[in-house]
Design an enzyme around this catalytic site. Structure first.
Site, PDB file in Angstrom:
ATOM      1  N   GLU A 141       0.841  -1.196   0.000  1.00 48.09           N
ATOM      2  CA  GLU A 141       0.000   0.000   0.000  1.00 48.09           C
ATOM      3  C   GLU A 141       0.878   1.250   0.000  1.00 48.09           C
ATOM      4  OE1 GLU A 141      -2.683  -0.066   3.280  1.00 48.09           O
ATOM      5  OE2 GLU A 141      -3.732  -1.874   2.620  1.00 48.09           O
ATOM      6  N   LEU A 142       1.927   1.234   0.813  1.00 48.42           N
ATOM      7  CA  LEU A 142       2.814   2.395   0.919  1.00 48.42           C
ATOM      8  C   LEU A 142       3.490   2.688  -0.416  1.00 48.42           C
ATOM      9  CD1 LEU A 142       3.832   4.381   3.146  1.00 48.42           C
ATOM     10  CD2 LEU A 142       5.877   2.947   3.289  1.00 48.42           C
TER      11      LEU A 142
END
Length: 392
Positions: free
Chosen positions: A87-88
């Site tokens: 996600e990051l």
């Protein structure tokens, strides 16, 4: 259980705020208080409610793409999670494209420990990196994201801070409200400036027709045909269903592909029928190079809803975006209640109307139909494609 007299607030519909976090402890002691506070402030927030049920990564990455602001809650155990690091990496990608504003939140972990991979935070990452050394391109993206995101202006809450979580959350809500207000002002200014180059025409509301959703409503129509010079009719330009990006369309349990013939001796048309999904997202694109400069066109989703269609209690969202060659864009958003068309034949669902820019500055037109209401499973939508046709 809530009492029958409790007031249920409508779901916020503003820019989406995506929250990236790790762990049951953070969820229980921080997220479970943060999210209600944001929603109480009428902020449209998304978190992975099904973190422990194996939500599909593709769905979460799509949610990030649909968001305009992301909160990254860094905690000691953040770097133990493949999911969080993926996600990051996506958040960094959108940030680098100028499509996402990011606020890092350092929850009981030092900002320096995150940025320089120090202490337990760093040890957790190095252990994960070793265990995935065969995935070097991916782990490199993780590391680059960990170096980049903490560099944004963030908000720290030290482990031994005298400040309460409640006080910290209140300050977060205020900061996010200010950011969203600034984003709205900036967007309005940009749209006004961009209209000098590309005009986007919002759909007109027919006389005497009220919109129960509060936005502009244009009724769906039966697909039209244009008369040619010889007097025969020709089908307007169509982006077929197979050329659209339909989330999960490759999964037979969610979408079924089939063909139809609309007239004797006519070519087969491939259509997609929705079996059952929670999240609906259909995206298509065209370029304006082959369209008439200065002419007004509409983009409409050509669909029908079968007699047994269900799950359409909430309206779908429709978005048309014009992306110019220099990366600037303009867009129109509207909603449509598909419940009204169950059992009818093919109808046109308007995505938006646009004016073609000059040949020297071509644009890409992006049209989207989506609905992320996860309370109802949706089924019975049949997609033929998106028609692009000139309007009067």
């Amino acid at each position: 259980m809530a009492s029958s007299s409790s007031v249920v607030k409508p779901t916020p519909t503003g820019p989406q705020v995506f929250i990236c976090f790790r762990g049951a402890d953070v969820r229980k002691h921080f997220i479970s208080f943060l999210v209600p506070a944001l929603r109480e402030a009428n902020i449209n927030v998304f978190i992975d409610e099904n973190e422990f049920l194996g939500s599909e990564m593709a769905n979460l990455l799509t949610r990030i793409e649909e968001s305009e602001l992301a909160l990254v809650i860094f905690s000691v155990d953040f770097t133990r999670s493949h999911r969080c690091l993926n996600e990051l990496a996506k958040i960094k990608e959108r940030k680098d494209q100028g499509r996402l504003i990011v606020i890092p939140i350092f929850y009981k972990v030092k900002p320096s420990a995150v940025k320089f991979l120090e202490g337990k935070f760093g040890d957790n990452f190095r252990a994960l990196e070793r265990n995935n050394r065969h995935m070097l391109p991916i782990t490199q993206k993780w590391k680059e994201a960990l170096e980049s995101i903490p560099g944004s202006i963030g908000m720290p809450l030290a482990e031994q801070s005298e400040r309460t979580d409640n006080d910290f959350i209140n300050s977060m809500v205020i900061k996010i409200q200010q950011l969203l207000e600034n984003m709205a002002v900036r967007r309005n200014n940009e749209i006004e400036a961009q209209r000098k180059l590309v005009s986007i025409v919002p759909p007109k509301k027919p006389k005497g027709e009220a919109n129960p959703q509060g936005g502009s409503m244009v009724p769906a129509r039966k697909p039209e045909r244009e008369a040619s010079q010889e007097g025969s009719s020709v089908v307007p330009s169509m982006v077929p269903a197979r050329d659209l990006d339909i989330t999960h369309s490759e999964k037979p349990q969610k979408w079924t592909w089939s063909t139809i013939n609309e007239a004797p001796n006519s070519a087969e048309i491939e259509i997609a029928t929705l079996n059952k999904v929670y999240w609906l997202k259909i995206v298509g694109t065209i370029t304006t190079e082959n369209l008439t400069p200065g002419a007004k066109y509409e983009a409409v989703f050509v669909v029908k809803l079968e007699n047994n269609a269900s799950g359409w209690e909430q309206p779908v969202n429709l978005k048309l975006k014009v992306v110019q060659h220099d990366g600037d864009d303009d867009r129109v958003d509207r909603t449509e209640n598909l419940n009204d068309y169950i059992g009818q034949n093919w109808v046109d669902i308007l995505a938006g109307v646009f004016v073609v820019p000059p040949k020297t500055t071509p644009a890409t037109i992006i049209f989207t139909m989506y609905q992320y209401e996860d309370k109802y499973k949706k089924k019975g939508l049949v997609v033929k494609g998106v028609a692009i046709r000139p309007t009067n």
